[in-house]
Structure formats: structure tokens, C-alpha cells
Scaffold this motif. Structure first.
Motif, short mmCIF file in Angstrom:
data_model
loop_
_atom_site.label_atom_id
_atom_site.label_comp_id
_atom_site.label_asym_id
_atom_site.label_seq_id
_atom_site.Cartn_x
_atom_site.Cartn_y
_atom_site.Cartn_z
N GLY A 71 -2.17 41.79 -2.38
CA GLY A 71 -0.81 42.26 -2.15
C GLY A 71 -0.01 41.33 -1.28
O GLY A 71 -0.56 40.52 -0.51
N TRP A 72 1.29 41.42 -1.41
CA TRP A 72 2.21 40.72 -0.52
C TRP A 72 2.10 41.29 0.89
O TRP A 72 2.24 40.58 1.87
CB TRP A 72 3.62 40.90 -1.07
CG TRP A 72 4.73 40.32 -0.25
CD1 TRP A 72 5.04 38.99 -0.13
CD2 TRP A 72 5.68 41.03 0.54
NE1 TRP A 72 6.13 38.84 0.69
CE2 TRP A 72 6.54 40.08 1.12
CE3 TRP A 72 5.88 42.37 0.81
CZ2 TRP A 72 7.61 40.44 1.95
CZ3 TRP A 72 6.92 42.73 1.63
CH2 TRP A 72 7.78 41.78 2.19
N TRP A 73 1.80 42.60 0.95
CA TRP A 73 1.69 43.27 2.24
C TRP A 73 0.52 44.25 2.13
O TRP A 73 0.52 45.14 1.29
CB TRP A 73 2.99 44.01 2.54
CG TRP A 73 3.07 44.69 3.87
CD1 TRP A 73 2.12 44.78 4.84
CD2 TRP A 73 4.21 45.39 4.38
NE1 TRP A 73 2.58 45.49 5.92
CE2 TRP A 73 3.87 45.87 5.67
CE3 TRP A 73 5.47 45.67 3.88
CZ2 TRP A 73 4.76 46.61 6.45
CZ3 TRP A 73 6.35 46.40 4.66
CH2 TRP A 73 6.00 46.86 5.93
N VAL A 74 -0.48 44.06 2.96
CA VAL A 74 -1.59 44.99 3.05
C VAL A 74 -1.41 45.77 4.35
O VAL A 74 -1.81 45.33 5.42
CB VAL A 74 -2.95 44.26 3.01
CG1 VAL A 74 -4.10 45.24 3.17
CG2 VAL A 74 -3.09 43.48 1.70
N GLY A 75 -0.77 46.93 4.24
CA GLY A 75 -0.37 47.68 5.43
C GLY A 75 -1.25 48.87 5.71
O GLY A 75 -0.75 49.96 6.02
#
Length: 537
Positions: A71-75
Motif C-alpha cells: 500500500g501507499w499507506w499502511v496505517g
């Protein structure tokens, strides 16, 4: 039954559509089943149903199973709110079950890995903006504007590594362009006998739990669930990225007082897999990638990255597929996106509006994504220079743009009720040429999938909940009439809701200053086909 051969020849990328001409054709498959999952709640529920049974069998059964995420962002952990305010939205830890649920994704992945499931996670981090390069880093980081997102990803990867079974299988993805990103949002789930791929706009972040009817300010997005032979191409793209990262020199990044390695020397190779290729449906899929080139100015003193070995000259398959489908459109082109910054995409619309005397174009976006830079001038440049500048009044009258009161994070295009694109690629130059992206182009032997998807997606916008309500816009002429009373035919009884308002398109050229143009070209909407960099940030 539709003439699928004719549809494929018309709407799918053909040998002379690729860019450059020597680029291989996108991987193309029949016998697939694609389910568009509109909004986060639908996607997360489906993903939870796929993941939950894994790791509950014998050790031998569990070892054949996998969960692969990039992912672009693993939040997964969220990130701290400002002092004095309780956390909300993306600041909360992520659960597939919804806001505040106790079944946290990070705990689920640890448990599956302990049970023997092959769990691997890659979260993008800007190697140029986040590494310790001194004074240049602060300036570059401020321009790219990703520090908080990357720090959130770093914290999640660190926590995953606390599970011994994930210590070498949770990685920071560093292979992107200097001013680009690994923007793919791919998840692959396999149970030993079947495999499912998910691709689209949805990162695993806690403020993405949207569902109709949307309250103002909620997130709206689409993820495609892919089953059947096309999952193999999605798996191969993930495998290529993983093995590319594994082969790179380990880089370190600072999270507070802790240095976090991009990956470890023990990160395992990801082998090929014999995924099932038995037909499961009548959908045809092109698996589409963007992989950047790495061109640098001879005067460049900013951080540089090396070419990606599996595509040293880049891959622009998303661009080729999008271009081809738009230029073959006859009745309408619908684009739902965060923004319309790409001069190229807008120029394709300009061209087809001149070719087709009755073609309609509908563009829809939402309120500004809080993670995006506030740069509406660039959109006006693309809309004017690419789309509107030389259209006559009749041609301009066939273009409409609208604004919803939600965060429209969708990256999807529909053409003629025949072809659709769902993926991570925005209508930006960087999505066509510079970020790592993935999307799927779709057709159906029964020619029903895309029409059904269109009625669901437009129904979401029009406030039509459920199949019965959405069937009111199944007829295309009646559905187009909802967007513009001068188009199509009346009869659906549906009108635009008050939270969908027309956007005023530019009527004159917007000129950027030299500084604004430099910021656009070097950071905000990079085109990797051209040399990048300079002496100072």
C-alpha cells in the motif's frame, strides 16, 4: 451474448496502442469474475471474509495459504493526534470491522503468521524524502508532503516485526521514483486451492470505512475484487516488487530516536506460484501497471534511485489502456477521481469530443483530500490546455463536471457501458508515468458487468440505495438525463441531490509562475519520461 471478440478488439489494448510501441501488451485473461466493491465498508467486509478462515487448518494446510499486502499507506496503528484532542479517523488503529473495533488488523496478521500463513506486507516510504540526507531532506520532504503518512507506515511495519514470524516479512518499499511513490493498493489472499486479488483506491487506513448514504465529509472509493486467471498477473506484479526490494541495499530511516531498516538481509525471496487458472466467470481482464523510468538531469544533486530491473525502461500500461478506451468511446466517458491534473487524459477527451458528435463527458470529484497539496491551479491548466481550449460551444456543451460533498478517492473510468477501469491510478501525469500503479480494465462476455457497475456507482452519487432504486437508472439515456436535462430522455424520476453541484469549468487560460511550474513538474505531478532533479530543492 455480446460479441466479446469485437469488444476486446475495440476496447482492450492492441499491439499498436502501447507506449512505447515495443512495450509488451498487458497481461490479458478470460474466464474471470470481477466484483466492484464500492466504498470501504464493502471492501473491508469482503477482505475480512477472505482472511478469517486462513490459519485454522493443519500446519500443512496453513503453509499453503498467503496474505500479501502492499500500500501507499499502511496505517494499521493510526498516528497520534495533536496534543489535547482525542484520535479520530486515520489516527485510530485500523480494523476491518469498523471504527473502534477490537479486532485490529495488525493483531490479525500476527496471528495468521504465527499459524503458518505466509503473511507479507510492503508499505511505501519515500527513500528521498525520509532518509537522512541533511538539509536537502527537509526541503524535499516539505515539497512532497508525505512525512506524517510515511511515519505512520514506519510505525506499523515496526510493530509487525515484533512478531517473530513477520520479522523478515514486513518491509518498507523504497523502489519508487525520487519524487514518486509506490501507489498500488494490492491485496492477494490464497487458501491453497483458490486465490483472490483486490486492487483499487483503498489503503488499509481507518478513516476509509465509508458506506452509502454518505454523510458529508466521508470517504468514497472503489476496490475491484478479482477471481480467476487474472489473479496470476496481480501476483506476479507483487512478486516482482517484493523481489526487487529484497535485492536492494538496505536503507535506514528514522522514527523518532529509532532507526528502521527498509528490509532485512533475511527477507525471503517470493517464488512463483501455480495459482488456479480454471475459469470462474465470463469477465475479461487486462492487468495494467505503471512503472517509472529513472531519468536524471546531469546537474542533479538531489537523491537518485536506480532503475527497476523488471522494467528498466518503465511500463505505461495504465496509460495505454486508458488512452485506447477513451479514444474508442461513442456514447459517454465517465471519470470519477480525486482531481483532473493530467493534461494527457484531458487531451484524449478533447480529441474524442471532436470525433464523436454526440459523445457526453462527465467528470466528478469530491472535496479536497486532506493528504493532497492545495493546487487547484494545476487542474485548471489541465482542464483548459488539455480539454477545453479549442472546443466549440456544441462540443463544450457535452462536458459536465460535478462536486460531491465527500472525499471522492475513487480512480475509475467507465466508457459506453462496455469497458471500465478500476485501480490506484489517478487522472494525474504521475499516475500515468511516475508512480507504481495497478489497475484492471474490464469487459464482459454478457456485456452486463460494466452497466451494473455504472448503475451502482452513479446510484451512490444520486443517493439511490439498493438494487431496486438503482434499477431506475439502468437505462443509459435516462441516466444521462439526470446529469444534464438536455441530455438523453426523461423517465427515471431521479434528480441530482443537493450535495452534488455543478463545477464551473475554466473559460480562459490559467498561467503558472515559473516557481509554480517548477514545483508541479519536480514534485507534485512528475513525469518520469523527462529528466528530473536540479541543484537545489
Amino acid at each position: 451474448m455480446a460479441d466479446i471478440d469485437a469488444l476486446r478488439k475495440k476496447y482492450f489494448v492492441q499491439p499498436d496502442d502501447t507506449e512505447p510501441p515495443s512495450e509488451p501488451l498487458p497481461a490479458t485473461f478470460s474466464g474471470c469474475l470481477v466484483t466492484p466493491l464500492i466504498d470501504g465498508a464493502a471492501y473491508f467486509n469482503d477482505l475480512a471474509a477472505a482472511i478469517t478462515p486462513l490459519g485454522t487448518g493443519t500446519p500443512s494446510e496453513n503453509s499453503a495459504q498467503f496474505i500479501y499486502i502492499t500500500g501507499w499507506w499502511v496505517g494499521f496503528l493510526g498516528h497520534p493526534p495533536p496534543p489535547g484532542r482525542p484520535p479520530r479517523g486515520s489516527e485510530l488503529p485500523f480494523s476491518l470491522d469498523g471504527y473502534g473495533a477490537s479486532n485490529l488488523m495488525i493483531d490479525v496478521l500476527k496471528a495468521k503468521a504465527r499459524a503458518g500463513v505466509d503473511v507479507r506486507v510492503m508499505g511505501w516510504i519515500s527513500f528521498s524524502g525520509m532518509a537522512d540526507y541533511g538539509v536537502a531532506t527537509s526541503s524535499v520532504r516539505n515539497k512532497i508532503g508525505i512525512a506524517d503518512i510515511n511515519l505512520s507506515t514506519m510505525a506499523s511495519i515496526r510493530e509487525l516485526r515484533n512478531e517473530p514470524a513477520l520479522a523478515d516479512r514486513a518491509c518498507l518499499n523504497i523502489i519508487a521514483h525520487s519524487a514518486g511513490a509506490s501507489h498500488t493498493k494490492l491485496v492477494l489472499v490464497g487458501n491453497g486451492t483458490t486465490a483472490t486479488g483486490y486492487t483499487g483506491g483503498l489503503d488499509l487506513v481507518n478513516d476509509r470505512h465509508g458506506a452509502p448514504p454518505h454523510p458529508a465529509g466521508q470517504w468514497h472509493d472503489v476496490q475491484a475484487k478479482v477471481q480467476g486467471p487474472a489473479v496470476l498477473a496481480m501476483y506476479e506484479f507483487y512478486r516482482n516488487i517484493w523481489n526487487e526490494l529484497r535485492a536492494r541495499e538496505v536503507r535506514s530511516f528514522r522514527d523518532g530516536n529509532v532507526k528502521v531498516a527498509s528490509h532485512t538481509p533475511g527477507t525471503p525471496y517470493l517464488p512463483t506460484r501455480n495459482l488456479p487458472t480454471t475459469p470462474v466467470g465470463k469477465h475479461h481482464v487486462q492487468s495494467l501497471r505503471t512503472v517509472p523510468r529513472f531519468n536524471y538531469k546531469s546537474t542533479n544533486l538531489l537523491p537518485e534511485n536506480q532503475k527497476i530491473s523488471f522494467a528498466p525502461d518503465g511500463l505505461f500500461e495504465v496509460r495505454s489502456a486508458w488512452f485506447n478506451a477513451v479514444l474508442t468511446a461513442e456514447r459517454y466517458v465517465y471519470i470519477e477521481d480525486q482531481g483532473f491534473w493530467s493534461v494527457d487524459v484531458m487531451a484524449w477527451l478533447n480529441r474524442v469530443l471532436k470525433i464523436r458528435d454526440d459523445l457526453k463527458v462527465v467528470l466528478i470529484k469530491g472535496i479536497n483530500d486532506p493528504n493532497d497539496p492545495p493546487i487547484p491551479a494545476y487542474a485548471n491548466v489541465a482542464l483548459w490546455n488539455g480539454l477545453l481550449h479549442d472546443l466549440n460551444p456544441q462540443q463544450r456543451g457535452r462536458v459536465r463536471a460535478f462536486l460531491r460533498d465527500v472525499f471522492v478517492h475513487t480512480k475509475s473510468t467507465i466508457v459506453d457501458d462496455h469497458w471500465a477501469l478500476i485501480g490506484s491510478a489517478n487522472a494525474y501525469q504521475r499516475s500515468l508515468y511516475s508512480d507504481l500503479e495497478h489497475a484492471v480494465g474490464l469487459l464482459d462476455e454478457e456485456d452486463a458487468l460494466v452497466r451494473q457497475y455504472r448503475t451502482q456507482l452513479w446510484g451512490d452519487t444520486f443517493g439511490l440505495i439498493g438494487p431496486a432504486e438503482q434499477s431506475r437508472i439502468a437505462d443509459l439515456d435516462q441516466a444521462l438525463h439526470v446529469w444534464e436535462p438536455e441530455w438523453g430522455t426523461a423517465g427515471s424520476g431521479v434528480t441530482l441531490p443537493s450535495n452534488v453541484v455543478p463545477l464551473t469549468l475554466p473559460t480562459a487560460e490559467t498561467r503558472l509562475t515559473d516557481s509554480e511550474q517548477d514545483q508541479h513538474d519536480r514534485y507534485y505531478d512528475v513525469d518520469s519520461r523527462f529528466p528530473w532533479g536540479g541543484c537545489l530543492p
